[in-house]
Write a protein that holds these residues in place. Structure first.
Motif, PDB file in Angstrom:
ATOM      1  N   PRO A   4       7.619 -18.161 -10.901  1.00  0.00           N
ATOM      2  CA  PRO A   4       6.856 -16.899 -11.239  1.00  0.00           C
ATOM      3  C   PRO A   4       6.329 -16.177  -9.940  1.00  0.00           C
ATOM      4  CG  PRO A   4       5.407 -18.937 -11.767  1.00  0.00           C
ATOM      5  CD  PRO A   4       6.552 -19.619 -11.146  1.00  0.00           C
ATOM      6  N   LEU A   5       6.430 -14.989 -10.216  1.00  0.00           N
ATOM      7  CA  LEU A   5       6.087 -14.065  -8.930  1.00  0.00           C
ATOM      8  C   LEU A   5       4.468 -14.075  -8.897  1.00  0.00           C
ATOM      9  CD1 LEU A   5       8.217 -11.000  -9.246  1.00  0.00           C
ATOM     10  CD2 LEU A   5       8.541 -12.964  -7.795  1.00  0.00           C
ATOM     11  N   ASN A   6       3.859 -14.058  -7.601  1.00  0.00           N
ATOM     12  CA  ASN A   6       2.439 -14.061  -7.569  1.00  0.00           C
ATOM     13  C   ASN A   6       2.031 -12.378  -7.840  1.00  0.00           C
ATOM     14  OD1 ASN A   6       2.520 -12.105  -5.159  1.00  0.00           O
ATOM     15  ND2 ASN A   6       3.144 -14.074  -3.928  1.00  0.00           N
ATOM     16  N   PRO A   7       0.819 -12.246  -8.147  1.00  0.00           N
ATOM     17  CA  PRO A   7       0.319 -10.794  -8.517  1.00  0.00           C
ATOM     18  C   PRO A   7       0.846  -9.701  -7.572  1.00  0.00           C
ATOM     19  CG  PRO A   7      -1.447 -12.508  -8.948  1.00  0.00           C
ATOM     20  CD  PRO A   7      -0.444 -13.082  -8.166  1.00  0.00           C
ATOM     21  N   ARG A   8       0.582  -9.963  -6.357  1.00  0.00           N
ATOM     22  CA  ARG A   8       0.931  -8.849  -5.601  1.00  0.00           C
ATOM     23  C   ARG A   8       2.594  -8.650  -5.612  1.00  0.00           C
ATOM     24  NH1 ARG A   8      -1.423  -6.778  -1.152  1.00  0.00           N
ATOM     25  NH2 ARG A   8      -3.162  -8.746  -1.237  1.00  0.00           N
ATOM     26  N   ALA A   9       3.420  -9.704  -5.624  1.00  0.00           N
ATOM     27  CA  ALA A   9       4.719  -9.400  -5.633  1.00  0.00           C
ATOM     28  C   ALA A   9       4.962  -8.841  -7.134  1.00  0.00           C
ATOM     29  CB  ALA A   9       5.425 -10.921  -5.396  1.00  0.00           C
ATOM     30  N   ALA A  10       4.490  -9.201  -8.107  1.00  0.00           N
ATOM     31  CA  ALA A  10       5.003  -8.709  -9.415  1.00  0.00           C
ATOM     32  C   ALA A  10       4.498  -7.171  -9.448  1.00  0.00           C
ATOM     33  CB  ALA A  10       4.175  -9.232 -10.469  1.00  0.00           C
ATOM     34  N   LEU A  11       3.410  -6.827  -8.705  1.00  0.00           N
ATOM     35  CA  LEU A  11       3.116  -5.349  -8.667  1.00  0.00           C
ATOM     36  C   LEU A  11       4.011  -4.780  -7.855  1.00  0.00           C
ATOM     37  CD1 LEU A  11       0.904  -3.027  -9.328  1.00  0.00           C
ATOM     38  CD2 LEU A  11      -0.412  -3.692  -7.538  1.00  0.00           C
ATOM     39  N   ALA A  12       4.250  -5.139  -6.713  1.00  0.00           N
ATOM     40  CA  ALA A  12       5.193  -4.423  -5.917  1.00  0.00           C
ATOM     41  C   ALA A  12       6.818  -4.276  -6.614  1.00  0.00           C
ATOM     42  CB  ALA A  12       5.488  -5.120  -4.531  1.00  0.00           C
ATOM     43  N   PRO A  19       6.837  -6.251  -1.212  1.00  0.00           N
ATOM     44  CA  PRO A  19       5.166  -6.556  -1.115  1.00  0.00           C
ATOM     45  C   PRO A  19       4.726  -6.475   0.247  1.00  0.00           C
ATOM     46  CG  PRO A  19       6.658  -8.196  -1.964  1.00  0.00           C
ATOM     47  CD  PRO A  19       7.625  -7.080  -1.574  1.00  0.00           C
ATOM     48  N   ALA A  20       5.298  -6.255   1.433  1.00  0.00           N
ATOM     49  CA  ALA A  20       4.767  -5.811   2.603  1.00  0.00           C
ATOM     50  C   ALA A  20       4.157  -4.439   2.608  1.00  0.00           C
ATOM     51  CB  ALA A  20       5.562  -6.206   3.726  1.00  0.00           C
ATOM     52  N   THR A  21       4.873  -3.551   1.995  1.00  0.00           N
ATOM     53  CA  THR A  21       4.572  -2.242   2.099  1.00  0.00           C
ATOM     54  C   THR A  21       3.515  -1.960   1.171  1.00  0.00           C
ATOM     55  OG1 THR A  21       6.884  -1.628   2.228  1.00  0.00           O
ATOM     56  CG2 THR A  21       5.608   0.050   1.310  1.00  0.00           C
ATOM     57  N   LEU A  22       3.488  -2.575   0.019  1.00  0.00           N
ATOM     58  CA  LEU A  22       2.292  -2.660  -0.808  1.00  0.00           C
ATOM     59  C   LEU A  22       1.141  -2.974  -0.177  1.00  0.00           C
ATOM     60  CD1 LEU A  22       1.029  -2.269  -3.749  1.00  0.00           C
ATOM     61  CD2 LEU A  22       1.732  -4.303  -4.132  1.00  0.00           C
ATOM     62  N   GLU A  23       1.083  -4.056   0.607  1.00  0.00           N
ATOM     63  CA  GLU A  23      -0.132  -4.627   1.424  1.00  0.00           C
ATOM     64  C   GLU A  23      -0.546  -3.488   2.458  1.00  0.00           C
ATOM     65  OE1 GLU A  23      -1.215  -8.483   4.245  1.00  0.00           O
ATOM     66  OE2 GLU A  23       0.772  -8.056   3.535  1.00  0.00           O
ATOM     67  N   ILE A  24       0.389  -2.777   3.156  1.00  0.00           N
ATOM     68  CA  ILE A  24      -0.130  -1.894   4.271  1.00  0.00           C
ATOM     69  C   ILE A  24      -0.618  -0.500   3.444  1.00  0.00           C
ATOM     70  CG2 ILE A  24       0.896  -0.245   5.806  1.00  0.00           C
ATOM     71  CD1 ILE A  24       2.935  -1.994   6.517  1.00  0.00           C
ATOM     72  N   ARG A  25      -0.293  -0.165   2.270  1.00  0.00           N
ATOM     73  CA  ARG A  25      -0.841   0.694   1.591  1.00  0.00           C
ATOM     74  C   ARG A  25      -2.119   0.571   1.271  1.00  0.00           C
ATOM     75  NH1 ARG A  25       4.110   3.275  -2.220  1.00  0.00           N
ATOM     76  NH2 ARG A  25       5.548   3.984  -0.370  1.00  0.00           N
ATOM     77  N   ALA A  29      -5.521   2.232   2.251  1.00  0.00           N
ATOM     78  CA  ALA A  29      -6.623   2.943   1.421  1.00  0.00           C
ATOM     79  C   ALA A  29      -7.977   2.348   1.679  1.00  0.00           C
ATOM     80  CB  ALA A  29      -6.156   2.533   0.083  1.00  0.00           C
ATOM     81  N   MET A  30      -7.987   1.235   2.091  1.00  0.00           N
ATOM     82  CA  MET A  30      -9.496   0.621   2.298  1.00  0.00           C
ATOM     83  C   MET A  30      -9.877   1.259   3.748  1.00  0.00           C
ATOM     84  SD  MET A  30      -8.605  -3.354   1.854  1.00  0.00           S
ATOM     85  CE  MET A  30     -10.437  -3.780   2.504  1.00  0.00           C
ATOM     86  N   ARG A  31      -8.895   1.605   4.863  1.00  0.00           N
ATOM     87  CA  ARG A  31      -9.452   2.272   6.142  1.00  0.00           C
ATOM     88  C   ARG A  31      -9.544   3.750   5.895  1.00  0.00           C
ATOM     89  NH1 ARG A  31      -8.454  -1.046  10.766  1.00  0.00           N
ATOM     90  NH2 ARG A  31      -7.676   0.697  11.765  1.00  0.00           N
ATOM     91  N   LEU A  54      -1.935   2.352   9.320  1.00  0.00           N
ATOM     92  CA  LEU A  54      -3.281   1.623   9.522  1.00  0.00           C
ATOM     93  C   LEU A  54      -4.008   2.577  10.502  1.00  0.00           C
ATOM     94  CD1 LEU A  54      -2.284  -2.029   9.393  1.00  0.00           C
ATOM     95  CD2 LEU A  54      -3.204  -0.391   7.558  1.00  0.00           C
ATOM     96  N   SER A  55      -3.540   3.633  11.330  1.00  0.00           N
ATOM     97  CA  SER A  55      -4.109   4.124  12.383  1.00  0.00           C
ATOM     98  C   SER A  55      -5.239   5.169  11.656  1.00  0.00           C
ATOM     99  CB  SER A  55      -3.033   4.954  13.099  1.00  0.00           C
ATOM    100  OG  SER A  55      -3.888   5.733  14.042  1.00  0.00           O
ATOM    101  N   GLN A  56      -6.386   5.160  12.212  1.00  0.00           N
ATOM    102  CA  GLN A  56      -7.542   6.015  11.551  1.00  0.00           C
ATOM    103  C   GLN A  56      -7.624   7.177  12.530  1.00  0.00           C
ATOM    104  OE1 GLN A  56     -10.606   2.960  11.775  1.00  0.00           O
ATOM    105  NE2 GLN A  56     -10.823   3.209   9.651  1.00  0.00           N
TER     106      GLN A  56
END
Length: 256
Positions: A4-12, A19-25, A29-31, A54-56
């Motif tokens: 089974p896919l983990n939640p992040r992989a399933a959402l991606a 999944p790496a693109t989703l993590e960067i986004r 959003a947090m920064r 990630l650049s502010q």
């Protein structure tokens, strides 16, 4: 039975992205709330505020420019800009071959190429870490029998161009010098030969970019920095003399 896919992989997967693109986004959003209103170079929203990185401070395009050229607002020097400084550096080296710092720099550059390891295949370079990509570039220079004098001339030409540039790289000068020197020297061994695919297609080496250029430029700097410190002013003087003498020589020739 598939795992089974983990939640992040399933959402991606549901969004159709990696999944790496989703993590960067998500991290962007947090920064994004602490990012500048606009990029100081071009006025676009910073990458974190736009959700593209990630650049502010800088936008995505300026970050890519820095990754490729070593500066967020300057590009690579064309060959025409470096040509007079190359000629001046060559004249200076021919006249001072026994200088201590020049001999040391030539030996250091030769040692860099001699100890760079084997020449990597085109298909293997893409997956190497940045430091190994820089060593692979030095190995290609060794295979092409690039003389150390040419690398030293290229490094000094870049230093001269930066010293006389009316638009200074500012706080990015050190990184810009390393990347520009690495790009110029890497071109001496740029090659598209070698058939490694099943269809006998001529594969290309990856474009020189990223941290591999920084590693290569730092090694070149360590080998040549004493020559730059001791003789850059004299080479600049030779370059100025060459550019001022050329118009007068052309005038004398046409008057005859």
């Amino acid at each position: 039975m598939s795992r089974p896919l983990n939640p992040r992989a399933a959402l991606a997967k549901a969004r159709g992205i990696r999944p790496a693109t989703l993590e960067i986004r998500e991290r962007a959003a947090m920064r994004g709330g602490d990012a500048l209103p606009m990029c100081p170079t071009c006025g676009s929203p910073p990458a974190a505020r736009a959700g593209e990185g990630l650049s502010q401070i800088y936008c995505r395009q300026c970050c890519q420019r820095a990754n490729r050229h070593g500066s967020h607002f300057k590009t690579t020097y064309p060959a025409a800009t470096l040509r007079p400084y190359r000629h001046a550096a060559q004249r200076f080296l021919r006249a001072h071959l026994l200088d201590t710092w020049i001999v040391h720099a030539l030996h250091a550059l030769a040692a860099l190429m001699d100890h760079a390891g084997p020449v990597e295949r085109v298909v293997d370079v893409y997956r190497l870490p940045p430091a190994d990509k820089a060593r692979a570039a030095l190995a290609r220079m060794r295979r092409r029998e690039v003389p150390p004098e040419r690398l030293l001339v290229n490094y000094l030409a870049v230093c001269c161009a930066i010293a006389t540039d009316p638009i200074s790289p500012g706080s990015e000068t050190a990184n810009y010098r390393r990347v520009q020197a690495a790009k110029v020297c890497a071109r001496t061994a740029a090659s598209n030969d070698g058939y490694y695919s099943d269809r006998l297609k001529n594969e290309r080496y990856a474009r020189s970019t990223g941290q591999a250029l920084v590693h290569l430029g730092r090694w070149l700097e360590e080998a040549c920095e004493h020559v730059e410190t001791a003789h850059l002013a004299a080479i600049l003087e030779l370059a100025r003399a060459g550019t001022t003498a050329a118009p007068s020589q052309r005038t004398d020739h046409t008057s005859e």
